[in-house]
Scaffold this active site. Structure first.
Site: not given
Length: 167
Positions: A103, A53-55
Site C-alpha cells: 500500500t 510487505r503490507d503492514l
C-alpha cells in the site's frame, strides 16, 4: 465429511487500527503497548523467514483482551502478499523486479523502487510509518500522485512528530 476444502478462521470482534485512528491520535502509552505487540508478532514472522510487505493500519486489528495491559490486543492480519525469505528459491522467484507490492502510504523505499531487495527491514519501515500516524494523527507522507508519494518515501525526511503533536 464431503471432502470439500474449507478454511477455518478466528472470529475477531473489535476494530482495525485504521478505524481507531479515525477518532484521532493515540495516547503514547496505548500506542506503545500496541507497537510492542505488533513488533513481537513481526519478530516471530521474520524469524520464520516471512516478510509481510503490507503492514498498514487496516491490517492491524484491535480486539478486547482483559489480560492485556490496556485491555486490548492487536492481531496482525493479511499476509496475502507476504514474501518468504530468499532461502526458499521457488518463492524468491515469484517476486519480480519492477513490481510494486504493498500500500503506497506505507511502502518502504525498497518497495517503492520495485527491487527484489525487500526483507524484514521493509516491515520495520512500514511499522515506523504506522507509529508516526498513531502519534501524529496522519501518515508522514501524503500526496495525490503515486509518483510523488513514492519519491517522498525514497527522498524526503518526515516532519518531526512534534510538528503534529507537541505532546
Amino acid at each position: 465429511a464431503s471432502g470439500q476444502p474449507f478454511a477455518v478462521m478466528e472470529y475477531l470482534d473489535g476494530e482495525s487500527l485504521a478505524q481507531r485512528l479515525e477518532r484521532g491520535p493515540l495516547p503514547l502509552g496505548e500506542a506503545t503497548v500496541l507497537l510492542t505487540q505488533v513488533a513481537a508478532a513481526m519478530s516471530q514472522a521474520h524469524a520464520a523467514g516471512i516478510v509481510h510487505r503490507d503492514l498498514k493500519p487496516d491490517n492491524l486489528f484491535i480486539v478486547p483482551d482483559p489480560d492485556a495491559p490496556t485491555g486490548a490486543r492487536v492481531k496482525v492480519l493479511d499476509f496475502g502478499i507476504a514474501k518468504l525469505a530468499a532461502r526458499d528459491p521457488v518463492n524468491a522467484l515469484r517476486t519480480q523486479t519492477g513490481v510494486l507490492m504493498g500500500t503506497p502510504l506505507y511502502m518502504s523505499p525498497e518497495q517503492c523502487r520495485g527491487t527484489k531487495q525487500v526483507d524484514f527491514r521493509s516491515d520495520i519501515y512500514s511499522l515506523g510509518l504506522i507509529v508516526y500516524q498513531m502519534l501524529a494523527g496522519a501518515p508522514p507522507f501524503i500526496s495525490e500522485g503515486l509518483g510523488e508519494l513514492l519519491h517522498m518515501h525514497m527522498n524526503v525526511r518526515a516532519a518531526p512528530l512534534a510538528d503534529h503533536n507537541p505532546a
